[in-house]
Write a protein that holds these residues in place. Structure first.
Motif, PDB file in Angstrom:
ATOM      1  N   GLN A 193       0.840  -1.193   0.000  1.00 29.90           N
ATOM      2  CA  GLN A 193       0.000   0.000   0.000  1.00 29.90           C
ATOM      3  C   GLN A 193       0.881   1.251   0.000  1.00 29.90           C
ATOM      4  O   GLN A 193       2.023   1.217   0.462  1.00 29.90           O
ATOM      5  CB  GLN A 193      -0.907   0.007   1.219  1.00 29.90           C
ATOM      6  N   HIS A 235      -0.638   9.148   0.314  1.00 35.39           N
ATOM      7  CA  HIS A 235      -1.383   9.187  -0.946  1.00 35.39           C
ATOM      8  C   HIS A 235      -2.234  10.446  -0.948  1.00 35.39           C
ATOM      9  O   HIS A 235      -2.649  10.918   0.118  1.00 35.39           O
ATOM     10  CB  HIS A 235      -2.276   7.937  -1.044  1.00 35.39           C
ATOM     11  N   ASP A 261      -5.196  10.610  -1.836  1.00 40.58           N
ATOM     12  CA  ASP A 261      -6.471  10.140  -1.283  1.00 40.58           C
ATOM     13  C   ASP A 261      -6.152   9.478   0.055  1.00 40.58           C
ATOM     14  O   ASP A 261      -5.644   8.355   0.099  1.00 40.58           O
ATOM     15  CB  ASP A 261      -7.129   9.151  -2.244  1.00 40.58           C
ATOM     16  N   ALA A 262      -6.411  10.166   1.139  1.00 42.12           N
ATOM     17  CA  ALA A 262      -6.031   9.686   2.476  1.00 42.12           C
ATOM     18  C   ALA A 262      -6.551   8.285   2.781  1.00 42.12           C
ATOM     19  O   ALA A 262      -5.935   7.540   3.545  1.00 42.12           O
ATOM     20  CB  ALA A 262      -6.508  10.663   3.544  1.00 42.12           C
ATOM     21  N   SER A 263      -7.675   7.880   2.179  1.00 47.63           N
ATOM     22  CA  SER A 263      -8.219   6.546   2.444  1.00 47.63           C
ATOM     23  C   SER A 263      -7.317   5.447   1.877  1.00 47.63           C
ATOM     24  O   SER A 263      -7.458   4.286   2.242  1.00 47.63           O
ATOM     25  CB  SER A 263      -9.631   6.420   1.863  1.00 47.63           C
ATOM     26  N   LYS A 264      -6.393   5.801   0.995  1.00 48.47           N
ATOM     27  CA  LYS A 264      -5.477   4.829   0.397  1.00 48.47           C
ATOM     28  C   LYS A 264      -4.087   4.869   1.020  1.00 48.47           C
ATOM     29  O   LYS A 264      -3.194   4.143   0.589  1.00 48.47           O
ATOM     30  CB  LYS A 264      -5.356   5.087  -1.109  1.00 48.47           C
ATOM     31  N   ALA A 300      -1.925   7.789   6.771  1.00 51.26           N
ATOM     32  CA  ALA A 300      -2.761   8.989   6.611  1.00 51.26           C
ATOM     33  C   ALA A 300      -2.829   9.799   7.894  1.00 51.26           C
ATOM     34  O   ALA A 300      -2.812  11.030   7.865  1.00 51.26           O
ATOM     35  CB  ALA A 300      -4.162   8.597   6.156  1.00 51.26           C
ATOM     36  N   ASP A 301      -2.873   9.117   9.036  1.00 54.82           N
ATOM     37  CA  ASP A 301      -2.985   9.790  10.325  1.00 54.82           C
ATOM     38  C   ASP A 301      -1.631  10.262  10.860  1.00 54.82           C
ATOM     39  O   ASP A 301      -1.581  10.917  11.900  1.00 54.82           O
ATOM     40  CB  ASP A 301      -3.663   8.880  11.344  1.00 54.82           C
ATOM     41  N   GLN A 307       0.935  11.625   8.548  1.00 57.18           N
ATOM     42  CA  GLN A 307       1.560  12.073   7.308  1.00 57.18           C
ATOM     43  C   GLN A 307       2.838  12.886   7.554  1.00 57.18           C
ATOM     44  O   GLN A 307       3.855  12.639   6.904  1.00 57.18           O
ATOM     45  CB  GLN A 307       0.565  12.883   6.478  1.00 57.18           C
TER      46      GLN A 307
END
Length: 156
Positions: free
Chosen positions: A44, A48, A50-53, A57-58, A60
């Motif tokens: 993965q 990204h 797109d934070a869901s990908k 994400a939390d 960054q």
């Protein structure tokens, strides 16, 4: 000359294929049995748009800091081992990390003619040694990847 250099580099990296982690030029990945599209489906994105990908994400900002730290550590390692760039050199990296932060694959690409055959050999050897012992500053419970352009140069 270019074909000879590429052949030499390909032969050099065949010896690395048996290692758990693999370090090689992107251009040689396919011929060495490394399918980048498959890797991209198995790892993965670390970050990204797109934070869901994004795996991190939390986290960054911490992730970006850890990535730059890795590049700095690699540059310092190369310098400590007497590697000389001789100027600013552009490179593109695709790095695939295990969940524990170890490097599974470190693929790279230099602009054709930008480094010598001697530099290519020395870089490959040192990068392989670096990758064997390196652990990324953050971990998750999944494999993750990062790609980016990089400008390498000798320390001032």
């Amino acid at each position: 000359m270019t074909k000879q250099l590429l052949t030499f580099i390909a032969i050099l990296f065949i010896g690395y294929v048996a290692n758990a982690q693999q370090v090689m030029p992107i251009a040689h990945a396919d011929s060495l049995g490394v399918d980048i599209k498959l890797l991209d489906s198995l790892y993965q994105s670390g970050i990204h748009s797109d934070a869901s990908k994004a795996v991190f994400a939390d986290q960054q900002e911490d992730y970006i800091t850890a990535y730059y730290s890795m590049l700095h550590e690699l540059s310092a390692y190369l310098s400590q081992n007497d590697f000389k760039w001789g100027g600013q050199i552009r490179c593109f990296n695709r790095i695939y990390f295990a969940a524990d932060g170890s490097i599974d694959y470190f693929l790279y690409s230099f602009k054709e003619g930008e480094i010598t055959a001697e530099q290519a050999t020395q870089f490959a050897d040192l990068l392989n040694k670096f990758a064997q012992n390196y652990r990324f500053g953050l971990t998750k419970d999944v494999k993750f990847a990062q790609c980016s352009p990089v400008n390498y140069r000798d320390p001032i």
